[in-house]
Design a protein around this motif. Structure first.
Motif, short mmCIF file in Angstrom:
data_model
loop_
_atom_site.label_atom_id
_atom_site.label_comp_id
_atom_site.label_asym_id
_atom_site.label_seq_id
_atom_site.Cartn_x
_atom_site.Cartn_y
_atom_site.Cartn_z
N PHE A 198 0.86 -1.18 0.00
CA PHE A 198 0.00 0.00 0.00
C PHE A 198 0.90 1.24 0.00
CE2 PHE A 198 -2.56 -3.39 1.41
CZ PHE A 198 -3.90 -3.07 1.27
N THR A 199 0.53 2.23 -0.80
CA THR A 199 1.35 3.44 -0.94
C THR A 199 0.60 4.66 -0.45
OG1 THR A 199 2.45 2.52 -2.89
CG2 THR A 199 2.62 4.89 -2.56
N GLY A 200 1.31 5.51 0.30
CA GLY A 200 0.74 6.78 0.75
C GLY A 200 1.52 7.94 0.19
N VAL A 201 0.83 9.04 -0.07
CA VAL A 201 1.50 10.27 -0.52
C VAL A 201 0.79 11.46 0.10
CG1 VAL A 201 0.11 10.41 -2.65
CG2 VAL A 201 2.31 11.57 -2.53
N ASP A 202 1.57 12.43 0.60
CA ASP A 202 0.97 13.62 1.19
C ASP A 202 0.98 14.77 0.19
OD1 ASP A 202 3.56 14.53 1.13
OD2 ASP A 202 3.71 14.98 3.26
N SER A 203 0.54 15.95 0.63
CA SER A 203 0.38 17.08 -0.29
C SER A 203 1.71 17.58 -0.84
CB SER A 203 -0.35 18.23 0.41
OG SER A 203 0.39 18.67 1.54
N SER A 204 2.81 17.29 -0.15
CA SER A 204 4.11 17.76 -0.63
C SER A 204 4.82 16.71 -1.48
CB SER A 204 5.01 18.15 0.55
OG SER A 204 5.37 17.01 1.30
N GLY A 205 4.20 15.53 -1.61
CA GLY A 205 4.78 14.49 -2.45
C GLY A 205 5.58 13.44 -1.71
N LYS A 206 5.65 13.52 -0.36
CA LYS A 206 6.37 12.49 0.39
C LYS A 206 5.63 11.16 0.25
CE LYS A 206 6.63 14.34 4.54
NZ LYS A 206 6.05 15.69 4.34
N THR A 207 6.35 10.14 -0.19
CA THR A 207 5.75 8.83 -0.42
C THR A 207 6.25 7.83 0.63
OG1 THR A 207 5.62 9.24 -2.79
CG2 THR A 207 5.48 6.95 -2.08
N ARG A 208 5.32 7.08 1.19
CA ARG A 208 5.64 6.03 2.16
C ARG A 208 4.88 4.77 1.75
NH1 ARG A 208 8.76 9.47 2.78
NH2 ARG A 208 9.15 10.78 4.60
N THR A 209 5.40 3.60 2.12
CA THR A 209 4.74 2.35 1.79
C THR A 209 4.61 1.46 3.03
OG1 THR A 209 6.83 1.31 1.18
CG2 THR A 209 5.57 2.36 -0.58
N ALA A 210 3.67 0.56 2.96
CA ALA A 210 3.49 -0.46 4.00
C ALA A 210 3.10 -1.76 3.31
CB ALA A 210 2.42 -0.04 5.01
N ILE A 211 3.64 -2.86 3.81
CA ILE A 211 3.39 -4.18 3.22
C ILE A 211 2.73 -5.07 4.25
CG2 ILE A 211 4.47 -6.27 2.30
CD1 ILE A 211 6.61 -4.51 1.07
N ILE A 212 1.69 -5.75 3.81
CA ILE A 212 1.05 -6.75 4.67
C ILE A 212 1.21 -8.12 4.00
CG2 ILE A 212 -1.23 -6.37 3.60
CD1 ILE A 212 -2.42 -7.07 6.37
N ASN A 213 1.53 -9.12 4.82
CA ASN A 213 1.62 -10.49 4.33
C ASN A 213 0.25 -11.14 4.49
OD1 ASN A 213 4.45 -10.61 3.66
ND2 ASN A 213 4.85 -10.52 5.85
N LEU A 214 -0.39 -11.43 3.38
CA LEU A 214 -1.70 -12.07 3.39
C LEU A 214 -1.51 -13.56 3.14
CD1 LEU A 214 -4.72 -11.34 3.66
CD2 LEU A 214 -4.81 -11.26 1.17
N ILE A 215 -1.84 -14.35 4.15
CA ILE A 215 -1.65 -15.80 4.07
C ILE A 215 -3.00 -16.46 3.79
CG2 ILE A 215 -0.80 -17.84 5.29
CD1 ILE A 215 0.80 -15.85 7.11
N ILE A 216 -3.11 -17.10 2.64
CA ILE A 216 -4.36 -17.74 2.25
C ILE A 216 -4.22 -19.24 2.44
CG2 ILE A 216 -6.03 -18.06 0.38
CD1 ILE A 216 -4.97 -15.48 -0.85
#
Length: 217
Positions: A198-216
């Motif tokens: 999942f990617t996040g971006v704020d109004s100034s363009g700073k980008t951060r990510t988060a990863i989740i491990n989905l186990i099916i």
């Protein structure tokens, strides 16, 4: 003149500026116009200097308390506007200059300085186990650091190839500290662990990510 006196600035301040041709030149260039701004910083602080708007190709230069150039940027921001994200190495008074990529360019700009404010993304839980044909939920935490209050737009991944219905599945803009996501698997969803980013971006363009491990299962 090269490297003229700079105007003081503070964290969170939005500055409306203009290069008119009457400015001094950057401390590292002789064929460009520049506006200079100073701020006080602490060693280890994260700073973000972002050009929010401009009608010319902007360029940013950051100088140490001793006047040495330590960072610069041309087009890392939104829409290829200049943006500098940098960790300060020492405590003292820093200077940044707003100038142009091309020689002797004039025009208007809007710049924002943020000192010590930032955000990070993380999941609770970081791993989620779901059986085929069932539904699970995870919480994406938007960790707001040092009073960071900007809206963050979260863009979820495309889970259709994995035969997973993700809700919500479209970009979400939020000023809150978390978002809830629901995963509905099918009987034909692939077994095993899938990493979803999942990617996040704020109004100034700073980008951060988060990863989740989905186990099916």
């Amino acid at each position: 003149n090269i490297g003229c006196l700079a105007a003081p600035s503070q964290s969170g301040q939005i500055i409306n500026g203009s290069l008119t041709g009457d400015e001094c030149k950057p401390m590292t260039e002789s064929d460009r116009f520049a506006d200079g701004y100073t701020f006080s910083g602490q060693a280890g602080q994260r700073i973000d200097i972002s050009i929010i708007e401009a009608n010319f190709d902007t360029f940013l230069i950051l100088y140490s308390p001793t006047g040495n150039p330590i960072a610069s940027d041309d087009d890392s921001g939104v829409g290829n506007l200049a943006r500098l994200s940098f960790t300060l190495p020492t405590t003292g008074t820093y200077t940044f200059e707003v100038t142009s990529s091309s020689t002797l360019v004039t025009g208007n700009y809007v710049v924002k300085l943020v000192i010590g404010e930032d955000y990070a993304l993380s999941f609770s839980p970081s791993s989620l186990t779901i059986k085929r044909g069932e539904t699970g939920t995870s919480i994406l935490n938007i960790n707001r650091i040092n009073g960071f209050s900007d809206a963050v737009t979260i863009t979820p991944p495309n889970t259709k190839p994995l035969k997973i219905k993700l809700t919500p599945s479209t970009p979400q803009s939020t000023t809150s500290t978390n978002l809830s996501f629901t995963y509905k698997t099918k009987k034909t969803s692939p077994l095993g662990t899938q990493q979803l980013s999942f990617t996040g971006v704020d109004s100034s363009g700073k980008t951060r990510t988060a990863i989740i491990n989905l186990i099916i299962q």
